[in-house]
Design a protein around this motif. Sequence first.
Motif, PDB file in Angstrom:
ATOM      1  N   ARG A  95       0.841  -1.202   0.000  1.00  0.00           N
ATOM      2  CA  ARG A  95       0.000   0.000   0.000  1.00  0.00           C
ATOM      3  C   ARG A  95       0.871   1.246   0.000  1.00  0.00           C
ATOM      4  O   ARG A  95       0.556   2.251   0.625  1.00  0.00           O
ATOM      5  CB  ARG A  95      -0.869   0.005   1.255  1.00  0.00           C
ATOM      6  N   GLU A  96       2.013   1.165  -0.649  1.00  0.00           N
ATOM      7  CA  GLU A  96       2.961   2.264  -0.611  1.00  0.00           C
ATOM      8  C   GLU A  96       2.362   3.532  -1.201  1.00  0.00           C
ATOM      9  O   GLU A  96       1.710   3.471  -2.247  1.00  0.00           O
ATOM     10  CB  GLU A  96       4.216   1.909  -1.400  1.00  0.00           C
ATOM     11  N   PRO A  97       2.597   4.642  -0.545  1.00  0.00           N
ATOM     12  CA  PRO A  97       2.179   5.900  -1.180  1.00  0.00           C
ATOM     13  C   PRO A  97       2.952   6.098  -2.479  1.00  0.00           C
ATOM     14  O   PRO A  97       4.131   5.766  -2.557  1.00  0.00           O
ATOM     15  CB  PRO A  97       2.555   6.969  -0.158  1.00  0.00           C
ATOM     16  N   ARG A  98       2.261   6.634  -3.489  1.00  0.00           N
ATOM     17  CA  ARG A  98       2.893   6.791  -4.802  1.00  0.00           C
ATOM     18  C   ARG A  98       3.163   8.259  -5.060  1.00  0.00           C
ATOM     19  O   ARG A  98       2.561   9.133  -4.470  1.00  0.00           O
ATOM     20  CB  ARG A  98       1.987   6.233  -5.904  1.00  0.00           C
ATOM     21  N   GLN A  99       4.038   8.469  -6.046  1.00  0.00           N
ATOM     22  CA  GLN A  99       4.445   9.820  -6.383  1.00  0.00           C
ATOM     23  C   GLN A  99       3.982  10.069  -7.798  1.00  0.00           C
ATOM     24  O   GLN A  99       4.442   9.408  -8.720  1.00  0.00           O
ATOM     25  CB  GLN A  99       5.966   9.834  -6.377  1.00  0.00           C
ATOM     26  N   GLY A 100       3.080  11.000  -7.997  1.00  0.00           N
ATOM     27  CA  GLY A 100       2.646  11.320  -9.363  1.00  0.00           C
ATOM     28  C   GLY A 100       2.263  10.086 -10.157  1.00  0.00           C
ATOM     29  O   GLY A 100       1.148   9.608 -10.090  1.00  0.00           O
ATOM     30  N   VAL A 101       3.262   9.509 -10.842  1.00  0.00           N
ATOM     31  CA  VAL A 101       3.003   8.322 -11.649  1.00  0.00           C
ATOM     32  C   VAL A 101       2.655   7.149 -10.732  1.00  0.00           C
ATOM     33  O   VAL A 101       3.175   7.041  -9.646  1.00  0.00           O
ATOM     34  CB  VAL A 101       4.251   7.937 -12.464  1.00  0.00           C
TER      35      VAL A 101
END
Lengths: 516, 340
Positions: free
Chosen positions: A105-111
């Motif tokens: 469930r890692e937070p994502r960056q933009g993409v």
Amino acid sequence: MSDVLLVMEEIDKSFPGVRALDQARFELRAGEVHALIGENGAGKSTLMKVLAGVYSKDGGRIIYQGKEVDIPNPRVAQDLGISMIHQELNLMPHLTLAQNVFVGREPRQGVRFMLDEKQLNAQTQALFDSMRLRLDPRTRVANLTVATQQMVEIAKALSFNSKILIMDEPTAALTEAEIEELFRIIRELRAKGVGIVYISHRLEELKQISDRITVMRDGRYVGTEDAAAIPIERIISMMVGRTIYESAPEVPEHPSEEIVLEARNLNRGNVIRDVSFKLKKGEILGFAGLMGAGRTEVARAVFGADPLDSGEIYVHGKKANIKHPRDAVRYGIGYLSEDRKRYGLAVGLDVEANIVLAAFEKFLGKLGVVNSNKTRETGKYYVETLAIKTPSIQQRVKNLSGGNQQKVVIGKWLTADTDVLIFDEPTRGIDVGAKSEIYHLLNQLTQEGKSIIMISSELPEILRMSHRIMVMCEGRITGELTAAEATQERIMTYATQRRVLMAENGASGDPGVQEV
Amino acid sequence: MTTTENTTTTTPAKRSIFRSEAAQKLLAFGALIVIFVFFSLASPFFLTKDNVIGILLATAVNGVLALGVTFVIITAGIDLSVGTVMTLAAMTTAVSIAVWHLPIPLGILVGLLTGMLAGAINGVVIARMKIPPFVATLGMMMIARGLALVIPAAIFGSVRPVYFSDSPLFGQIMMGSVIGALIPNLPVPNAVLILFGAALVAAFLLAKTVFGRYTVAIGSNEEATRLSGINVANWKTMVYAVGGLFSGLAGVMIASRLNSAQPGLGAGYELDAIAAVVIGGTSLSGGEGTILGTLIGAFIISTLTNGLRILGVPQEWQFVITGVIVILAVYLDILRRRAR
Ligand SMILES: Nc1ncnc2c1ncn2[C@@H]1O[C@H](COP(=O)(O)OP(=O)(O)OP(=O)(O)O)[C@@H](O)[C@H]1O
Ligand SMILES: [Mg+2]
């Protein structure tokens, strides 16, 4: 009356050769702590793994929030709001705490596919703060002790904000204070309406924390009772199907004065500091202290599993050169690790192979061929004596319940004919019946002239079993007590005797710990 | 007694310089420097511009293969098929461009997809059919080798190399020099740029993306990863597919380098690639490894080969020495771990 969150009915589950669940039942309300108890191998973990999507059930129904649901894998369970803390530690040692907590469930960056490591660490830090855990999210799990890893698992489970939280023996590796903290968290969750399933062998805890208790035996449902109303003895007899009389705490007879093992001025970094002790023949020497006091480290060093910086070890008065566990075994020293999965067992092998593993030479015939009749007999003998619950001695150890795995380790070292046995948390995760069997066994061993070092975080156990007690704190021996002198208070006083001045200049070398 | 005190008490572990992650790279990097200094002193022909460029060029193909294998090994798997899959990809590229006269970019794409497809099949066989990676990729190694022979046989009626005689531009992919065009004294072939470009992409994938994270997680504790709700089978398939993609790229590179696709080539390349990964500090038991390490590992191998050749050491002995170095490198790594 709170509403029913979950009903499991007529759940069946078989493994090859084992009927693990037989028409098992369980009911959970929102906002309750429901204890699930039973002997080792009763099927508690299996039932909950069915709920968490780890195992698929052979039959029965799961009704969740009024609807029948199918839970084929852990992902589905998570999406339904069901999360589980497993009995065996399940972390990825090469990843950091933060990476472990939010794995999947890692937070994502933009993409979509890019990780936001900063956000990940921040979220984890916030979570730890809310649990009052002072850990650095960027530490690698491999660098942490079992107890800390357990707290991280708990943090991970909490981060799901689940409606159902299953805890399979969460306190097995925790200290009293950590347990208190866990209970505080559990009560908070209960107040928020979370349904909590709590599996534990520490019956004293149940009254403190649970609202209802369900008892299982041999994969079957025995009954559900109000925790407040039911006396402990009644719970026990429901568990075992008979009444056990807890034998009165016995201070065993005094051992001889002959010294079998002596450690002089052991040092290793700042985990073992100037530790000396003597172990007499036929004695049980208890090692008490808080988690992280350095007891396991001392045991591992004596056993040759970790190198010492300085210090000497004498076996039967002669200086022993122990560089490797193999040497220790040759000197007649056996070590039962606290983390059996990692150090104690070859989990892929069967029960018989594990029991004879440390003493293989004993079973070799003239031509160096293994005498399989003898190994089989020995395997059977210990399965019976230790009441190991397994369909056969050919069962792979990884398929045994947690408590039964522990018994296999004990059987292994008993086979190895050692005269000094170091037991590290021998009864962790073991049910009441088996516990008194193990106590009985320890006493019997000392009567046979064996000497025992017993590391335990359970004070009643230390008090009940030991002839003498060494108390450790921050890598030092802070006190020695005879059985007659020892009380819980005295031990705790020594166990918390911290060197304040030393602590200031960074006594702890653990990278994961921020000094308070 | 306060709570915070207790929850923070963990066993202080002994810190040593050997333990840090940077140290492994330093160790391998140090080894590379030592090898360089040694050969420079031993032969005046070693440290010349031409020779260093030669080493860089010689690293390119093996380096790209090793990048792909790094991912696989981090999951505690292995890929024995990268060498022959490379050959197969070279063959499909060659057929597309030289026989079917497709445009070069399309031909390259065919090669890349060939590699990726072979990798994806590996992945499915391993993750879904639960065949151990060693066996699955051994099978693929043979299949790819066979196909690389079957294709020319089917087209020309005999097993023979396919040459890019009508497309001289294709050879420029590797041997042309963009850098040389900009800086006339520095004719570094494009092959080297491709290697570093691929390494950057790989490093990004491993460190910054979900894909890389799960690669490490699976290698570190597959069961725990599964219990965390991650679809391990899918991600594993992806890992092998990515490994295959790098083999496909290597196939295009070697075809360009040789200006042809040689059907018999390729067996043995997988071992060099695995050696590079292992020398670079990636643990065969999974969970640990870096792209930089692999790159250094690949350079160590090609530098050794080059230096020994310059010193006139016969090829037979070059193998022996490289073998010893592989074992030494892994032993050093074990010592480092034990120092914990
Ligand atoms: N994967 C498996 N394969 C085969 N048998 C299994 C497997 N998992 C559990 N069992 C068996 O099912 C029974 C129930 O095991 P389970 O782990 O549920 O017990 P438990 O009540 O959790 O015991 P403990 O208190 O010791 O943890 C045991 O006899 C065990 O050996
Ligand atoms: Mg269990």
